[in-house]
Structures are given as C-alpha cells and as structure tokens.
Scaffold this active site. Structure first.
Site, short mmCIF file in Angstrom:
data_model
loop_
_atom_site.label_atom_id
_atom_site.label_comp_id
_atom_site.label_asym_id
_atom_site.label_seq_id
_atom_site.Cartn_x
_atom_site.Cartn_y
_atom_site.Cartn_z
N GLN A 233 -6.03 5.25 -2.21
CA GLN A 233 -5.11 4.12 -2.42
C GLN A 233 -5.50 3.40 -3.70
O GLN A 233 -6.62 3.54 -4.20
CB GLN A 233 -5.10 3.15 -1.24
CG GLN A 233 -6.37 2.40 -0.96
CD GLN A 233 -6.15 1.30 0.07
OE1 GLN A 233 -5.39 0.37 -0.14
NE2 GLN A 233 -6.83 1.41 1.21
N GLU B 130 -9.52 3.32 -4.16
CA GLU B 130 -10.36 4.05 -3.21
C GLU B 130 -10.24 5.54 -3.52
O GLU B 130 -9.12 6.06 -3.68
CB GLU B 130 -9.94 3.76 -1.76
CG GLU B 130 -10.27 2.35 -1.31
CD GLU B 130 -9.94 2.12 0.15
OE1 GLU B 130 -9.92 3.11 0.91
OE2 GLU B 130 -9.69 0.96 0.53
N GLN C 266 -1.62 9.02 6.66
CA GLN C 266 -2.03 9.85 5.52
C GLN C 266 -3.04 10.90 5.97
O GLN C 266 -3.96 10.61 6.72
CB GLN C 266 -2.65 8.95 4.44
CG GLN C 266 -2.97 9.67 3.14
CD GLN C 266 -3.50 8.69 2.10
OE1 GLN C 266 -4.07 7.65 2.44
NE2 GLN C 266 -3.31 9.01 0.83
N THR D 39 -7.88 -0.43 10.15
CA THR D 39 -7.72 0.95 9.69
C THR D 39 -8.28 1.87 10.76
O THR D 39 -9.32 1.58 11.36
CB THR D 39 -8.49 1.16 8.36
OG1 THR D 39 -7.86 0.37 7.34
CG2 THR D 39 -8.49 2.62 7.95
N ARG E 166 -3.23 3.36 8.40
CA ARG E 166 -3.56 2.04 7.82
C ARG E 166 -2.32 1.15 7.79
O ARG E 166 -1.19 1.62 7.74
CB ARG E 166 -4.05 2.20 6.37
CG ARG E 166 -5.36 2.93 6.20
CD ARG E 166 -5.78 2.88 4.73
NE ARG E 166 -7.11 3.43 4.51
CZ ARG E 166 -7.35 4.67 4.12
NH1 ARG E 166 -6.35 5.50 3.93
NH2 ARG E 166 -8.59 5.08 3.93
N ARG F 3 -4.63 -0.52 -5.68
CA ARG F 3 -3.92 -1.81 -5.63
C ARG F 3 -4.40 -2.66 -6.81
O ARG F 3 -5.49 -2.44 -7.35
CB ARG F 3 -4.21 -2.53 -4.31
CG ARG F 3 -5.68 -2.70 -3.98
CD ARG F 3 -5.87 -3.46 -2.68
NE ARG F 3 -7.26 -3.40 -2.24
CZ ARG F 3 -7.67 -2.79 -1.13
NH1 ARG F 3 -6.81 -2.19 -0.34
NH2 ARG F 3 -8.93 -2.78 -0.79
N GLY G 149 -8.38 -5.74 3.76
CA GLY G 149 -9.19 -5.85 4.96
C GLY G 149 -8.65 -6.78 6.02
O GLY G 149 -9.34 -7.06 7.00
N HIS H 61 -18.42 -38.31 -18.96
CA HIS H 61 -18.10 -39.59 -18.35
C HIS H 61 -19.07 -40.01 -17.26
O HIS H 61 -19.68 -41.07 -17.31
CB HIS H 61 -16.68 -39.56 -17.78
CG HIS H 61 -16.39 -40.72 -16.88
ND1 HIS H 61 -16.56 -40.65 -15.50
CD2 HIS H 61 -16.01 -41.98 -17.14
CE1 HIS H 61 -16.26 -41.81 -14.97
NE2 HIS H 61 -15.92 -42.63 -15.94
N LYS I 236 0.84 -1.21 0.00
CA LYS I 236 0.00 0.00 0.00
C LYS I 236 0.87 1.26 0.00
O LYS I 236 0.63 2.21 -0.75
CB LYS I 236 -0.92 -0.02 1.21
CG LYS I 236 -1.98 1.07 1.20
CD LYS I 236 -2.83 1.03 2.46
CE LYS I 236 -3.82 -0.11 2.44
NZ LYS I 236 -3.49 -1.24 3.27
#
Length: 891
Positions: free
Chosen positions: A307, A295, A181, A134, A115, A309, A130, A843, A22
């Site tokens: 953020q 986000e 942040q 946070t 975070r 990812r 998660g 089968h 992150k």
C-alpha cells in the site's frame, strides 16, 4: 449503478467514494504498473447497505455524535455496543454472493490480507493510519466473510472514534470499504518514507526493514533496521537487534517466532536492494506528485508494494525559484505568535518589503513567504555573508537560543556555503536600504553622545501621534477600493517612514546597555553585573507594556467593592456585553473607566500582529480573566506600589554602579545609566505603532467588507480575512471565479494550517532544524531552557494555552506557549514564568525581569510535559525546571 465489489484493475483515484483512500491508491498503482498483489474491494455501498439492515444503528449514531472526544469512558461503552451490533447483523445474501464471486475470480486457494479503507483515510490531509483493524492470512469463504464483517465493526474501535472526533469527521459520513488483497509471504518487509519523517527533509528516502511479515514492525513488536538514501547513496545504516518475526501458518492466521541469536543482528536488506527500493519509492512519489508512506515486501528477489499513502505529517515546503539550499526563519516565533494566520494578515506582512522591489507583487517577493499559514523570512542572502553571520546570530540568540543554534547548524553546511548571494543582488539591496540605515546610524550616534534621553519618550509619542493621525486622514479620506490601495501604500512605506523613525531610540538603548554591561563585567564580574542590571531594569519609564499592566490594575481596582460587576464579568457574553453591564449596580462607572482604558489600548489583543484577531475593543470579554486575576492576587494599589519600589531599587542600583568608578569615568557611566533607564523602556514602541496602524487598516477594510456584503459580493463581512489585500483590491472588478467556493476552500486550508506545528527554522528542502540549548548542569529529569530572569521559585504550575481562558491564583507559575503584550496583565499574578519559545529580549523575558519573577523560556513542549496543577521549581538563574510532585487540585 452501485456495486458491492470492485477489482483493483477497475479502480482509480476517482473511485475514492466507493473504495476509500487505501483502495483507491491500490487501484491507481495497479493501473500504473507497479507490482501490487492482486485483489478487490468490498465497496462502501456494501457497507451502507449492510448498516441499513439494522434498526438500531441510527440511535447509536445519535448517541455517538453527542459524545465529547474527552469522554473516553462513554466512547468505550458506545464503541463496544456498536461493534457488537455490527458483528450480530446477518450479512445480506446479495452482498455475500458478490464477495464470494470476487474471491473465486481472484483465487479461492490463496491467502488474503483484509484491511479497512475508509473514505476519510489515506488522504493528503489525514492518514487514519492504524485506526481500524487488519487481518492477515485469511483463508476460506467462512473466514473471509467473518473477517469482512469484523473489519466493518473496527470502524468503531475506541481509537477510530476518538481520531474522527478530534479531527472533525462526522461518524455518519465516514464509510468503510474493505480491501481484500492476496497475501505475499516476504522474507523481508517494512515501511518506506520518501521524505525523512523525523526532520521533514524531502528527497531523503527513509526505509525500515525487518524479517518476515511487516506486521511486527507496524505493531511495534520489533525494532527494525533503518536505512536512509539520498541521491542514490546510502547516508545512514542503523542495524537493530531483531528478536522476533511474524510468519503465516498454513491453516490461516499468523505466528510470532523468536529468531536465532545469529540472525537477530543481520542486515535485513543488502545494500544493492536498499538502493533499488529507494528508487522504486521515488518512482511512486513521482507518480502521485507527493511524498509517500509505503508498505513493501521482498518476495523471491522481487519487491511488492502492499500500500501507499501520502505522508500527512510533513510541514509544507517554502516556494523557492532555484535549487539552492535556502534557510527560513519563523517570524511568528520572534513575535511570540505561532498560530496560523489568514491570507489577509500574511499579505500585509508581505507588503512590508515592497519598497525593495516595487515592480513585483507582494505575494511574489522572495524574502517574506507564506508557509503553512505562517510567515517565514528567507535570510539566505545576508546569512551567506561572513561579515553578517556573527552579528545576526547574536541578535537572534537574544530572541530565541534554539533558533540561533539551528541557524548555526545550517550555515556550517557545505551546500549552504555554496548558496551565496550574487554581488549584484547584494549591492541592489544595500542601495535600497542604505538611505534608511545611514540616517538611523547618524541619529543613534547623536542620541548616544548629545541628546537628552529624558526627552525621548515625549518625542516618540509625538511622532507616533502624527503618524496615526496622518494615516487615519489619508485612509478614511478615500472611497471604495482606493481606501485599500492607501492601506497597501502605508504598509509598503512602513519600514522607511514609520519604524525607522522609532527604532532609533531602542537601538541607542541597546548599544548603551551593551556598553554598560561590558564595563561593569570588567570592574565587578559577571554575577554582580547580572544582578545590578536586573535591578536597573526594573520599573523602566515609558514602557508601554508596563503602563498597560498598571492601568489594567487600576481598572480592576474600580470594581473591587462591586461584587455585582465582578459576578457579571465572569459570565459576560461578548454580544450583549455593554447592554447587560449597564444594568448592573456599578456597571455605569465601570463602563466609563473601561472606555478610557480601551481608548488607549483597545487595539491590542493576544496575537496582535495578526490583523484578523479580535481586538479588546471588539471583544472586551478577553480582558475579564486578567481583571479577575488582578483582584484575586493583589490588593488595591499594590501594583503601583510595586512599581514605585522597583524605581527605588533601580535608583539604588544606579548609585552602587556609580560608586565603583572615579569622577571622569563616572560621568560616562552616568550617561550610560541615563540612556539605559530612559531608552530601554521603549523596546515595544515600534510594535505599538504597528498595532495602532493595523487597527486603522482593519476598521477601513471592514468598512469595505460591509459595502461588499451590501452589494452581494460577500455573504458576511469577516470573509474578507480569507483574501489577500491585493485580491480585495481587485475583487469588485474581477468576479469571474466562484467566490463562495473560493472562500470555502480558503477556510478549509486555514483549518488544516491550524493543526500544523510550525518549526523555528527550516530549509527549502523541508528539513526542520531544531537547534540545541547550551550544556548546563541540571538535575536528572529537569527540563532545560534559556534562563532569562534570575531567581528560584516553587509553586503550582498553571498551564495557559489561550489568554482568554487564563485563571491564575496567588502563588502560581504561568506556563504558556509564548507571551506577547496582550499577556502582560497575567504577570501581576504569576510568581514565575515558563514558555516554549522566546529568548533574553522577547516580551515575557523582559517583563519577568521587570517584575522580578524567575523565568525560563525555550522549553520545547513545556505545555504538554508540565501538567496543569503540578508542583514545580523554576530556576531562572541556571535555566531549568524541576517537576517536584503530583497534581494539586484547584480549590
């Protein structure tokens, strides 16, 4: 020099070991000029220094490493102990001062979001989303320091420990950085995916939006608006009722508020903002070169990125050479083997169509592709032809109803209809396959009208014996890598020289079956026809799979009165199997019978189309569960008696059918019955010859692998499985790259592929098309699938994910992801069958009808929904399964 703090503008992707996934992403976006709130990272060095001040952490780590991910209670206890330990440690002064200095530089009057950023999170292969805590709206130095320490402790929440354990991450080797942040206080916030997270379709931006902080959305407290954008246009707007929102409070922390009724159903973002945000998401995706989970927050008419990812849940994209819409089918679903395959196995399949274009490398062919460690076929060309579509869909529907439905959905799309095959390419392919199809067609006509079908079995067996002998002599007659080239040539000519000679009998049988079915339906109606054909299908002569099951039953009979052998088999170890077996009373006799069985069927196994899977002759312990199940669920000779009974029932059905027709038409019906009985049992012969040849290839390849290890090229023989056949051929001459690192990378990729769930059908845009089953009248809560073997049965569900772990008791219903010929012995024990994939002619369905047990296939996630030991009802006539009661414990 190690440091305890790094500012965002000092961080890029190379900083990942220091600031985690992150933190590295936030630094990258800051440097790239995206609007990211300012901040800094408390580095992993600070975390490691902090942890090392405790004398008890090593002991706690030792305990954690020994705990299974299934032991939830122990994980809970250890997690609490570790978190308490971390919260009680006094933070060293130098770490504390570094954090506070960064806080003052960034703005001590500001509020912050704190975070986690672990070194194993927000990576292309694992998001860890998660898993740690946070903390929002953190204010003041005391609250900040306490929150950093709490964030470190959250590395050991129950969910974080469990996630790491399940994904194979060492707890000692995952280090935590903390992102500090500056908080922004958005009017609207949410999450944006630059590919549809549900269908996987790339270039479709999916936006979730709600009022206030995004925490309400992330935590699942509110249902957000959903907007989807593609090519600058809004495709979908789903406005939800947003009852609450989360806002910050001046003294720190957050507050959840109820929204006024008049605001709850307002569109959170106006249309122009939706388009603007989608474009921003695409810029971020372009910067990273991969689809992103972002986000965001809208503050004073400006979007902030909190953020970003990688989206780790997407199935990989097929590699295509143009921008047209292509459709891909999973060959694994058709062959009842959806496991990931190693490069060697995939490359052999890619050689199958080399005869269509001998100039191109097998791995570069544009029809059979590797996607996510599975084999997919690009059938865009033939499916774009109206004359092919209906016939093809009919064939696929008999294999997998959901697959046929999914294909139907794709070919109806305008963009697919524009993806037509050029006439030149079409005629080129026809020119290549024409010399194969025309002789097949002529032989089929001859078989239908003239030849004696009772001689077909002997004829096919002679053809197969000759092909096996020729290949063995040719391949083992070569030395060195020339042996591998002969394998390659054998695979390239497999379709025209081998399969085409055998499949003619099956095609004849299917055409005869269809003709017989149509005539019967006109005379007797659908229900009576279905019953008579199910009877006629019993105990078909020459069915390799049925014969395998009978002979395994015979093998089990040889040890019914040898308890010492039975006890030994239950605990047998692959490495010392024969050595220890011969020491047991009755072991010599059983060994003799087992060797006879393995000489005929030892090249088989579950997932046998994958050459790298261990065969029964390599690991006989794979047969143990089937042998023991035979002993427990049937009497000696019972399987043979059941087969004879099936023959009698088929003969009785044939007489009833003939009684419905007059003398002249009866002659035609009599021939159709004879064709049906003698040729439909040959449905597995083309696969059996492929498996026999794969056994030859494997033995030859392992001989070369032995030579490579002796020369020091490879460290162990089975490493050859991680090379394609073409790479193996050139391995001795081309050793410029680091082979150890090459194999290591391939093994890691294979591990990642194993965790993927392959779709039946997907497009070149990555969209997974799931298909729909036909509508049927089923009870509420029933699981609906495809009915493939009539009848209704109730019993205990026995969920079997791997054949070697199967332990069926009398009266149990087999629930499995799929079955292939390797699973046949279990049908002796089962009273019903449920699978996740399959269709009328796959089968398990064919064997279920032959054994007369009700079966429903194509129930997605059946092995997850149906719990092992639960009591269920299978309706194989209508095609549904009812969950009737609680789990019944195995005695």
């Amino acid at each position: 020099m190690e440091t305890y703090v790094l500012y965002f503008n000092e961080i890029d992707k190379s900083s990942l070991p220091n600031v985690g996934g992150k933190g590295a992403n936030l630094g990258e976006m800051t440097k790239a000029g995206f609007h990211v709130p300012d901040g800094f990272c408390v580095t992993t060095w600070a975390y490691r220094t902090f942890i090392n001040t405790s004398n008890d952490m090593n002991k706690l780590f030792d305990l954690l490493e020994r705990v299974s991910h299934n032991n939830l209670e122990q994980i809970k206890i250890l997690g609490q102990q570790i978190r308490k330990q971390i919260e009680d440690i006094i933070m060293p002064d130098d770490i504390k001062s570094s954090i506070l200095e960064a806080w003052r530089v960034t703005g001590e009057e500001k509020a912050y979001a704190v975070r986690s950023s672990a070194t194993a999170e927000d990576l292309p292969t694992a998001s860890f989303a998660g898993q740690q805590d946070t903390f929002l709206n953190v204010r003041g130095q005391d609250q900040l320091l306490k929150t950093v320490q709490n964030c470190w402790a959250s590395l050991f929440t129950d969910r974080a420990i469990l996630y790491r354990a399940k994904n194979g991450f060492n707890h000692r080797c995952v280090f935590l950085s903390v992102v500090v942040q500056q908080m922004v206080f958005p009017e609207v916030s949410g999450i944006m995916f630059t590919a549809d997270p549900v269908t996987g379709r790339r270039k479709t931006v999916s936006i979730d939006a709600s009022f206030g902080l995004g925490e309400a959305l992330v935590s699942g407290l509110v249902t957000a608006d959903l907007y989807q954008v593609r090519s600058g246009e809004i495709l979908k707007k789903q406005i939800s009722k947003k009852k609450i929102a989360i806002y910050s409070v001046p003294e720190g922390g957050t507050l959840t508020k109820d929204l006024p009724p008049e605001e709850q159903e307002l569109q959170a973002l106006p249309n122009d903002r939706i388009i603007q945000l989608a474009k921003l998401g695409q810029k971020i995706e372009a910067y990273y070169g991969s689809e992103q989970d972002i986000e965001w927050g809208l503050v004073d008419a400006e979007f902030y990125i909190l953020q970003s990812r990688p989206i780790t849940s997407l199935y990989p994209l097929p590699n295509v050479s143009d921008d047209k819409l292509h459709v891909f089918l999973s060959l694994g679903h058709q062959q009842m083997m959806t496991d990931a395959m190693k490069p060697l196995a995939i490359s052999l399949f890619q050689n199958l169509l080399k005869f269509l274009n001998k100039k191109s490398a097998p791995s570069k062919n544009n029809i059979i592709l590797e996607v996510g460690g599975r084999v997919y076929a690009d059938l865009t060309g033939p499916l774009s032809l109206k004359s092919v579509q209906k016939k093809f869909l009919r064939v696929i529907n008999s294999m997998d109803e959901l697959m046929a439905s999914a294909i139907s959905q794709v070919i109806e799309r305008v963009e697919f209809r524009n993806s037509t095959t050029s006439k030149m390419e079409f005629f080129r392919i026809i020119g290549k396959i024409g010399p194969i199809i025309i002789p097949i067609g002529l032989k089929v006509i001859s078989n239908l009208l003239i030849k004696d079908p009772s001689k077909a079995k002997t004829q096919v067996e002679l053809i197969m014996e000759r092909i096996v002998t020729e290949n063995e002599e040719t391949i083992f007659g070569a030395l060195g890598t020339d042996k591998l080239r002969r394998i390659q040539n054998s695979m390239e000519t497999m379709i025209p020289n081998v399969l085409a000679k055998i499949v003619v009998f099956l095609i004849t049988g299917v055409l005869a079956a269809n003709s017989l079915e149509n005539r019967l339906k006109k005379r007797m109606g659908d229900k009576r026809t279905a019953y008579l054909l199910s009877q006629l299908n019993k105990s078909l002569p020459g069915n390799i799979t049925t014969e395998l099951g009978l002979k395994l039953g015979d093998l089990a009979d040889t040890i019914r009165k040898s308890p010492e052998v039975i006890d030994y088999l239950i605990k047998a170890d692959q490495k010392t199997f024969y050595e220890e077996l011969l020491k047991v009373r009755g072991g010599v006799e059983f060994t003799r019978e087992l060797e006879v069985f393995l000489k005929q069927y030892g090249m088989r196994c579950s997932g046998e189309i994958d050459i790298t899977k261990p065969r029964w002759n390599e690991d006989p312990t794979q047969l143990v569960s089937s042998i023991i199940s035979n002993i427990h669920t049937s009497a000696a000779g019972e399987r043979r008696e059941h087969f004879k009974q099936g023959e009698a029932e088929a003969e009785h059905a044939a007489k009833e059918i003939l009684s419905q027709f007059g003398l002249i038409e009866g002659r035609r019906i009599s021939r159709l019955i004879k064709l049906y009985r003698n040729l439909m049992g040959m449905r597995e012969h083309h696969k059996f010859i492929l498996v026999k040849l794969l056994d030859i290839y494997k033995r030859a390849i392992l001989e070369e692998a032995h030579r490579f290890t002796k020369k020091g090229i490879l460290s162990q023989e089975h490493d050859v499985f991680y090379f394609t056949l073409e790479e193996l051929i050139t391995l001795e001459e081309n050793r410029s790259h680091n082979i150890i690192e090459f194999i290591k990378a391939r093994k890691k990729q294979f591990e990642r592929n194993q965790k993927l769930t392959p779709p039946r059908v997907m497009t070149s845009e990555g969209e997974i098309i799931t298909g729909k089953l036909r509508d049927i009248q089923a009870p509420n809560g029933a699981l609906v699938g495809t009915p493939v073997s009539a009848g209704t049965v109730e019993g205990i569900a026995r969920v079997v994910l791997r054949l070697e772990e199967a332990k069926l008791n009398p009266g149990e219903i087999l629930v499995a992801p799929y079955t292939d010929p390797g699973w046949t012995p279990l049908f002796n024990s089962a009273i019903g069958l449920i699978t996740e994939i399959g269709g009328m002619m796959t089968h398990g369905s064919v064997i279920a009808r032959e054994y007369g047990i009700p079966a429903v296939v194509g129930i997605d996630k059946a092995t997850e929904i149906i719990k092992d030991g639960s009591y269920i009802r299978v309706n194989g006539t209508e095609g549904y399964v009812e969950l009737l009661g609680d789990i019944v414990r195995r005695p």
